[in-house]
Write a protein that holds these residues in place. Structure first.
Motif, short mmCIF file in Angstrom:
data_model
loop_
_atom_site.label_atom_id
_atom_site.label_comp_id
_atom_site.label_asym_id
_atom_site.label_seq_id
_atom_site.Cartn_x
_atom_site.Cartn_y
_atom_site.Cartn_z
N GLY A 54 10.14 107.71 25.01
CA GLY A 54 11.21 107.74 26.00
C GLY A 54 11.60 109.18 26.32
N PRO A 55 12.91 109.45 26.45
CA PRO A 55 13.33 110.81 26.79
C PRO A 55 13.24 111.78 25.62
N GLY A 56 12.78 111.32 24.47
CA GLY A 56 12.37 112.25 23.41
C GLY A 56 13.35 112.54 22.30
N ARG A 70 3.76 118.37 13.41
CA ARG A 70 3.25 118.40 14.79
C ARG A 70 3.42 117.00 15.38
N VAL A 71 4.37 116.89 16.30
CA VAL A 71 4.73 115.58 16.84
C VAL A 71 4.11 115.40 18.23
N THR A 72 3.46 114.25 18.43
CA THR A 72 3.01 113.87 19.77
C THR A 72 3.88 112.71 20.22
N GLY A 73 4.59 112.89 21.33
CA GLY A 73 5.40 111.81 21.88
C GLY A 73 4.64 111.16 23.02
N LEU A 74 4.50 109.83 22.95
CA LEU A 74 3.75 109.12 23.98
C LEU A 74 4.63 108.08 24.66
N ASP A 75 4.56 108.02 25.97
CA ASP A 75 5.28 106.99 26.70
C ASP A 75 4.49 106.66 27.96
N PHE A 76 4.64 105.44 28.48
CA PHE A 76 3.91 105.14 29.72
C PHE A 76 4.76 105.43 30.95
N SER A 77 6.09 105.64 30.77
CA SER A 77 6.97 105.87 31.92
C SER A 77 6.98 107.35 32.31
N GLN A 78 6.55 107.61 33.55
CA GLN A 78 6.53 108.98 34.08
C GLN A 78 7.93 109.58 34.07
N THR A 79 8.91 108.75 34.46
CA THR A 79 10.27 109.28 34.59
C THR A 79 10.81 109.67 33.22
N MET A 80 10.59 108.81 32.23
CA MET A 80 11.05 109.13 30.86
C MET A 80 10.41 110.45 30.42
N LEU A 81 9.11 110.58 30.68
CA LEU A 81 8.42 111.78 30.22
C LEU A 81 8.89 113.04 30.95
N ARG A 82 9.20 112.87 32.23
CA ARG A 82 9.70 114.03 32.98
C ARG A 82 11.01 114.53 32.36
N ILE A 83 11.85 113.57 31.97
CA ILE A 83 13.12 113.96 31.34
C ILE A 83 12.83 114.64 29.99
N SER A 96 7.60 122.07 18.88
CA SER A 96 6.72 121.31 17.96
C SER A 96 6.36 119.94 18.51
N VAL A 97 6.83 119.65 19.72
CA VAL A 97 6.58 118.31 20.28
C VAL A 97 5.71 118.42 21.51
N GLU A 98 4.61 117.66 21.49
CA GLU A 98 3.73 117.57 22.65
C GLU A 98 3.99 116.23 23.30
N LEU A 99 4.05 116.19 24.62
CA LEU A 99 4.36 114.92 25.29
C LEU A 99 3.17 114.48 26.12
N THR A 100 2.89 113.19 26.07
CA THR A 100 1.72 112.72 26.82
C THR A 100 1.97 111.31 27.34
N GLN A 101 1.41 111.06 28.53
CA GLN A 101 1.56 109.72 29.08
C GLN A 101 0.41 108.86 28.59
#
Ligand code: 8DG
Length: 393
Positions: A54-56, A70-83, A96-101
């Motif tokens: 989500g928004p992380g 080393r954290v990878t945050g994954l979400d399918f929502s573009q809007t959540m990831l943009r935030i 330390s957080v990488e975000l990916t759809q």
């Protein structure tokens, strides 16, 4: 998914992203996220996948609680990831957080590539929780743990307990987030010990602890990917090695050219010369280059004799292509990588070599093609299967 479900998802995860981000940006949400990481036992330097980030807030909380994680945050929502991306810039743990759809039901990560998987308010929202857990299990290394925080199934309860309602003035965002949790989970489903246990078991995970939290409104579920014990514990049809490598044995006049390896994987052991493929390199080219680099000779009459697949308990996986050569040009010379050992074929020092070599090297020297699968825990070979074939003339 039908049209109404798709619309529901859009409203919840895209239109709802901003209010959701607002409600979940609060210390209690962050602390519970951090707690998830602790429950997995993950340490600094290791990799954690937070599914449905989500928004992380939880992902940032974990990275803050365990510095160096080393954290990878994954979400399918573009809007959540943009935030989440926007927040990453100013969050103290953002770096330390990488975000990916991506789709948690079809993860694009390699098998065994994470030391932990977490999800905060995730399983109850996915259309197929068992599938999501199976994917989590696949990307976890054997022995790794996953931890989830989900809304709890509590019969005949009011929307929020009185003690929580009393916190409204002090922490309105937290209380509002809990109210939203309760309303949404009434529609999407909740978790209890029994549901967690059944879902973990169906996904091949071993439950470790399932405990209530948030005054009974939430439940933590922690499970472990069992360590590998049998060849069937690995899905060899989907198996993808972390690295590809080669081994090459020059066999001439009853002698085999071995090395005492000075560095890299298996340093100190006796082995054939070899090493990992460089990007874009073929296995044959790699095998020849490694012999040149390690012993300053060029092998001739090189034949492909088969492959070995090594799965290590810590998640590392290596595929080695094995070659044999009937001669070499030049004089084998010590380098900073290896000491050459011209060895009579009947005096190969198997006790100083990798444990599996005694199984396949004699067969390869008989001229057979080999295809081996091995599970290792460090240096110890746990199980193996070896297929030996006479090559076509
Ligand atoms: N004979 C044998 N060789 C093995 C086993 N497991 C295993 O990794 N090897 C070999 C395959 C590779 O040749 C080598 C591992 O690669 P390496 O560490 O030498 O790779 P490299 O030369 O690219 O090293 P580096 O430059 O990255 O330090 O070890 C095994 O069980 N038996």
């Amino acid at each position: 998914m039908n049209a109404a479900e798709r619309l529901g998802q859009f409203v919840l995860f895209e239109l709802g992203a901003l209010p959701y981000a607002f409600l979940t940006s609060q210390p209690t949400w962050r602390t519970h996220g951090a707690r998830l990481a602790e429950l997995t036992g993950v340490r600094s330097g290791q990799r954690l996948l937070d599914v449905g980030c989500g928004p992380g807030e939880s992902a940032f909380g974990m990275a803050e609680r365990i510095p160096g994680l080393r954290v990878t945050g994954l979400d399918f929502s573009q809007t959540m990831l943009r935030i989440a991306q926007a927040r990453k810039r100013f969050d103290p743990a953002g770096a330390s957080v990488e975000l990916t759809q991506g789709d948690a039901l079809n993860l694009s990560f390699a098998d065994g590539s994470f030391d932990a998987v977490t999800g905060h308010s995730f399983l109850y929202l996915v259309p197929n929780a068992i599938r999501a857990l199976s994917e989590a299990r696949r990307v976890m290394r054997p022995g790794a743990r996953c931890a989830f925080l989900e809304p709890a199934q509590i019969p005949n309860s009011p929307l929020l307990p009185a003690s929580m309602r009393a916190q409204t003035l002090r922490d309105p965002r937290f209380v509002a987030s809990m109210a939203l949790w309760r309303v949404v989970s009434r529609r999407y489903g909740r978790f209890d010990v029994d549901r967690f246990e059944r879902a973990f078991a169906a996904a091949g995970l071993r439950p470790i602890e399932i405990t209530p939290t948030l005054e009974g409104l939430g439940v933590f579920g922690v499970a472990e990917r069992p360590k590998l014990a049998a060849l069937d514990d690995v899905d060899w049809t989907r198996w993808t090695p972390t690295d590809k490598a080669t081994l090459l044995f020059v066999v001439r006049d009853g002698q085999i050219l071995l090395i005492r390896k000075k560095r890299g994987l298996g340093a100190g052991k006796v082995n054939g010369p070899g090493g990992r493929l460089e990007p874009g390199e073929s296995a044959r080219a790699c095998a020849i280059r490694e012999v040149q680099e390690e012993l300053r000779v060029t092998p001739t009459g090189v034949t492909d004799m088969g492959r070995l697949r090594f799965q290590f308990q810590d998640g590392y996986a290596l595929e080695a292509q094995v070659f044999r050569a009937d001669g070499c040009i030049g004089t084998a010379t010590e380098t900073d990588e290896a000491v050459p050992l011209w060895t009579p074929i009947d005096a190969i020092p198997y006790s100083e070599m990798w444990a599996d070599d005694a199984l396949w090297l004699p067969r390869m020297l008989e001229g057979k093609r080999i295809d081996g699968k091995f599970i290792f825990d460090g240096d110890a070979m746990l199980v193996h299967a070896l297929d030996v074939r006479t090559p076509l003339a």
